[in-house]
Design a protein around this motif. Structure first.
Motif, PDB file in Angstrom:
ATOM      1  N   PRO A 163      -2.520  -8.250   9.815  1.00  0.00           N
ATOM      2  CA  PRO A 163      -2.635  -6.827  10.182  1.00  0.00           C
ATOM      3  C   PRO A 163      -1.699  -5.934   9.380  1.00  0.00           C
ATOM      4  CG  PRO A 163      -2.491  -8.224  12.140  1.00  0.00           C
ATOM      5  CD  PRO A 163      -2.181  -9.094  10.972  1.00  0.00           C
ATOM      6  N   ASP A 164      -0.631  -6.486   8.805  1.00  0.00           N
ATOM      7  CA  ASP A 164       0.309  -5.668   8.032  1.00  0.00           C
ATOM      8  C   ASP A 164      -0.294  -5.171   6.719  1.00  0.00           C
ATOM      9  OD1 ASP A 164       2.320  -8.306   6.482  1.00  0.00           O
ATOM     10  OD2 ASP A 164       0.177  -8.179   6.944  1.00  0.00           O
ATOM     11  N   ARG A 165      -1.501  -5.625   6.373  1.00  0.00           N
ATOM     12  CA  ARG A 165      -2.177  -5.118   5.167  1.00  0.00           C
ATOM     13  C   ARG A 165      -2.822  -3.750   5.399  1.00  0.00           C
ATOM     14  NH1 ARG A 165      -5.784  -9.653   2.258  1.00  0.00           N
ATOM     15  NH2 ARG A 165      -5.632  -8.113   0.576  1.00  0.00           N
ATOM     16  N   LEU A 166      -2.759  -3.252   6.641  1.00  0.00           N
ATOM     17  CA  LEU A 166      -3.365  -1.957   6.968  1.00  0.00           C
ATOM     18  C   LEU A 166      -2.424  -0.815   6.582  1.00  0.00           C
ATOM     19  CD1 LEU A 166      -4.939  -2.840  10.436  1.00  0.00           C
ATOM     20  CD2 LEU A 166      -6.156  -2.411   8.299  1.00  0.00           C
ATOM     21  N   ASP A 167      -2.120  -0.716   5.278  1.00  0.00           N
ATOM     22  CA  ASP A 167      -1.297   0.386   4.797  1.00  0.00           C
ATOM     23  C   ASP A 167      -1.706   0.714   3.366  1.00  0.00           C
ATOM     24  OD1 ASP A 167       1.601  -1.775   4.329  1.00  0.00           O
ATOM     25  OD2 ASP A 167      -0.174  -1.511   3.083  1.00  0.00           O
ATOM     26  N   ALA A 168      -1.072   1.748   2.803  1.00  0.00           N
ATOM     27  CA  ALA A 168      -1.474   2.239   1.482  1.00  0.00           C
ATOM     28  C   ALA A 168      -1.230   1.214   0.382  1.00  0.00           C
ATOM     29  CB  ALA A 168      -0.741   3.539   1.166  1.00  0.00           C
ATOM     30  N   ARG A 169      -0.200   0.378   0.547  1.00  0.00           N
ATOM     31  CA  ARG A 169       0.107  -0.581  -0.510  1.00  0.00           C
ATOM     32  C   ARG A 169      -0.966  -1.647  -0.666  1.00  0.00           C
ATOM     33  NH1 ARG A 169       5.497  -3.181   1.096  1.00  0.00           N
ATOM     34  NH2 ARG A 169       4.460  -3.000   3.130  1.00  0.00           N
TER      35      ARG A 169
END
Length: 781
Positions: A637-643
């Motif tokens: 779930p930590d992939r849910l960001d701009a990076r």
């Protein structure tokens, strides 16, 4: 043999004679060579004559034809048309087999396969060459597969007129081998499911399945920023040399934008129902968003009648654009037949007296007597910028209409991005016009073609051909363009003698390409001589093969005529559609599609079956890219960001679908990673959250809040930029804005504001979709 194809029945209950089509192509640096094999089989108890009318790319130059029948392989010869027809008929009457290939209009050919015996098979193989035409750093490999029904009375002989059948699915196989500088390109196929294999010396692209239905054009878009796009090719031409020069001009310093006087003509005939009318609406939305206050427009919708926004072009103020958008929203494919000539006459009348007025036409081009329309358009004095839409667009019409009037054409299949094509046309229309265009060949050049160059647009390909009597040539070929304001730009290309394959008579592929370009401007006598010398199919010549039979095998009766039906184009007239199915690996971005044959009631039942459970498990009906996305998010779930948003979309298989959106953002100077977050949030909106765990739903909610705030910020930035641009005439303000390109800041800021609206619409549209299939389908719109 394809047993399914040969077992199908045609329009009148007869067996379909065309049992297989296979295509192989080689793309090597600057040239494509394509080989097509058509297999015909007679499954009836009587001898037959199979007649198949089929399309090829408009620029295709046929090189060779051979026939395998009765254990023999026979080479075709090019014969004067009336003599070929007479010899073909005589062979049939004498009980022999015969094959004749002829061009009946640009891009449309008829294959006659005469006197196939019961149980007999004939495989006909022909090849053609085609030069690439670049648009910026992109080219489009295009293979038409079917002819959609056309409006109006056909000018061709009854046996040549294509007929479509809902019960017939002709099928083909395909393999492309890519060598040279294009090996490192990015490939996107918006029309078919394909696979890619890479080796040290080539890239091979083939269909995912062994066969595909011939219900849509095959499209492969190639992006190759590093490839050579301006060049001169040469090849032997008997005792001399033929040369082909391909320019891709760029005009530094000639970027002044001009206001538009524009009639926008939109095809709303019945054939546009389904995919095509949706594409037309996308195009119209893009057009209206790209207009500036100093532009003037009118809209014309047509079928067998016309409906005008206004009898004269209106200033593009806020009030008139509201009227235009209201007019556009009401469009539908419900206006009857395609009376395109009448619609264009209304456009000419509306633009009468308007200086430098252009016409923007969106159509599938499915009309029979289109050559008359082009002649009338040339007399109007207006440039035509055409967008051909649909799964089987009539390329000769929409390209010919643009080329002969000094405009340009874009072809857009149902799953290609429309926004880029509209923006590209606007760049062409706003660019300074050329008052003089010339190509200077070295001394001794003969038969230069085309004799008169058409329109020149920055980044588009210009091709010129010439012949030299001597065996060695050197020097440079020069393109010279002068604008209305007297600004001149020159581009020089050196000539290099590169060894090329040739036939026994000393004719290379380059010489035949050059002869094909030259033949279009010759009279009947010179045209016939050139076609015979260079073995070219033309309006004066046909390919012919006679397969003589032994007396015991000769037929006694004349064959029964069997026309090969066309498979109905996907999405034509509302029949079927093109659904998105994508597969993208880290090194092979491929957009993949399949024909939609889903039962509508079953789809409705599927939508209604979505319940209120905290989390649902994606079943087999959920498209693979979406199931992969859900799995990747649950795993991390930590992939849910701009990076990580872009890599997440890529790994799931969505990146190619959003390619146009990201490129548009980059052109405006916006952060593409932030735009990827907005796209990701849109995909996960609405009912899609039911497939996520509670913890992940919370992370998605935060992502969506951030995406909404970012969208509004983009819109606000655009609004502030517009306000700032309004004071740009003030000397102090202009000085401050120098680094921001004050001459076009307002245009850019208005685009940024419109881009924010586009993002907001994207989130709203995708968030409403309850069916995951529809989410994927709408993602690129």
């Amino acid at each position: 043999m394809n047993n399914l194809a040969s077992a199908l029945t045609g329009i009148h209950g007869e067996r379909v004679a065309l049992s297989d089509v296979s295509v192989s192509a080689v793309l090597r640096d600057l040239l494509a060579e394509v080989t097509v094999s058509q297999t015909y089989r007679n499954d009836e108890t009587v001898n037959i004559e199979a007649v198949y009318t089929f399309p090829l790319p408009l620029d295709a130059v046929l090189l060779d034809l051979q026939v395998e029948i009765g254990g023999r392989v026979l080479k075709g010869v090019v014969v004067k048309k009336n003599a070929a027809e007479e010899q073909y008929e005589d062979a049939i009457a004498e009980g022999d087999a015969a094959v004749m290939l002829q061009v009946i209009e640009p891009g449309l050919y008829t294959m006659n396969v005469g006197n196939l015996l019961p149980g007999e098979k004939a495989t006909i193989t022909f090849s053609y060459a085609i030069l690439y035409r670049w648009a910026g750093d992109r080219l489009r490999f295009y293979l038409p597969t079917t002819v959609a029904p056309r409006f109006g009375e056909s000018p061709h002989q009854p046996h040549q007129v294509p007929e479509s059948s809902l019960s017939v699915e002709n099928q083909f196989s395909l393999q492309l081998e890519i060598f040279g500088s294009l090996r490192g390109a990015q490939f996107v196929c918006p029309s078919h499911e394909v696979k890619l294999d890479m080796s040290a010396d080539k890239v091979v692209i083939s269909l995912q399945q062994a066969k595909a239905v011939m219900d849509r054009d095959f499209i492969l878009n190639v992006k190759a920023p590093q490839a050579t796009r301006s060049f001169v090719l040469s090849g032997s031409d008997g005792d001399g040399v033929a040369a082909v020069a391909s320019f891709q001009p760029f005009f530094p310093g000639l970027q002044q934008r001009r206001p538009l006087n524009l009639a926008i003509v939109v095809d709303c005939s019945g054939s546009m129902e389904g995919d095509s009318i949706e594409q037309a609406k996308q195009a119209l939305e893009g057009i209206l968003n790209a207009l500036q206050p100093h532009d003037r427009i009118t809209l014309i919708a047509f079928g067998d009648t016309t409906n005008l926004l206004s009898a004269r072009p209106l200033p593009c103020n806020k009030s008139n654009l509201v009227k235009a958008k209201r007019f556009a929203k009401q469009l539908d494919a419900n206006m009857g037949g395609t009376e395109i000539g009448k619609a264009l006459n209304d456009a000419y009348a509306a633009l009468r007296g308007s200086e430098h007025a252009d016409i923007f036409l969106v159509t599938d081009g499915e009309v029979s007597s289109w050559e008359t329309v082009i002649k009338d358009a040339k007399l109007s004095g207006h440039r035509m910028f055409t967008v051909g839409v649909g799964s089987a667009v009539s390329e000769p019409f929409v390209r010919g209409l643009a080329a002969d009037t000094g405009g340009e054409c874009e072809l857009v299949s149902p799953r290609e991005g429309m926004a880029d094509r509209v923006i590209r046309h606007f760049e062409r229309m706003r660019a300074p016009r050329a008052s003089r265009v010339a190509i200077h060949w070295p001394e001794g050049a003969q038969g230069v073609a085309p004799f008169k160059l058409g329109a020149v647009f920055e980044g588009d390909t210009i091709i010129s051909c010439a012949h030299f009597d001597h065996a060695v040539i050197s020097g440079t070929v020069v393109l010279e363009v002068e604008t209305e304001k007297g600004e001149v730009t020159r581009q020089e290309l050196p000539i290099s003698m590169v060894p090329s394959s040739e036939t026994a008579d000393g004719l290379s592929i380059i010489s035949r390409l050059a002869a094909s370009a030259r033949i279009r401007q010759l009279d009947d006598r010179a045209g016939l001589e050139t076609a015979l010398r260079y073995r070219l199919v033309s309006r004066w010549t046909n390919w012919l093969v006679i397969a003589e039979r032994s007396d015991a095998d000769k037929t006694l009766d004349l064959p029964a005529l069997r026309k090969v039906p066309q498979t109905v184009a996907a999405g034509w007239g509302g029949v079927g559609s093109v659904d998105l199915c994508m597969s993208m690996g880290a090194m092979e971005p491929m957009a993949m599609f399949s024909r939609s044959d889903a039962n509508l009631s079953e789809m409705a039942d599927f939508e209604d079956s979505i319940g209120d459970a905290p989390r649902r498990i994606p079943g087999p009906d959920i498209p693979e890219p979406f199931r992969r996305l859900l799995s990747l998010i649950e795993e991390a779930p930590d992939r849910l960001d701009a990076r990580h948003a872009i890599s997440l979309l890529r790994d799931a298989g969505f990146a190619a679908e959003f390619d146009d959106l990201f490129r548009h953002a980059a052109d405006l100077g916006l952060n593409v990673e932030v735009i990827a977050v907005i796209a990701l949030a849109a995909l996960l909106g609405g009912q899609m959250g039911e497939y996520l765990s509670v913890d992940t739903q919370s992370a998605v909610a935060s992502l969506q809040d951030h995406a909404q705030q970012t969208t509004e910020a983009i819109r606000e930035m655009g609004r502030r930029g517009i306000a700032l641009a309004r004071i740009a005439n003030d000397s102090a303000a202009s000085e401050v804005l120098q680094t921001a390109r004050a001459n076009n800041i307002r245009e850019n800021m208005e685009k940024i504001a419109s881009f924010g609206d586009l993002l907001d619409d994207l989130q709203t549209t995708l968030g409403r979709q309850r069916n995951p299939k529809n989410v994927v389908q709408h993602a690129g719109k």
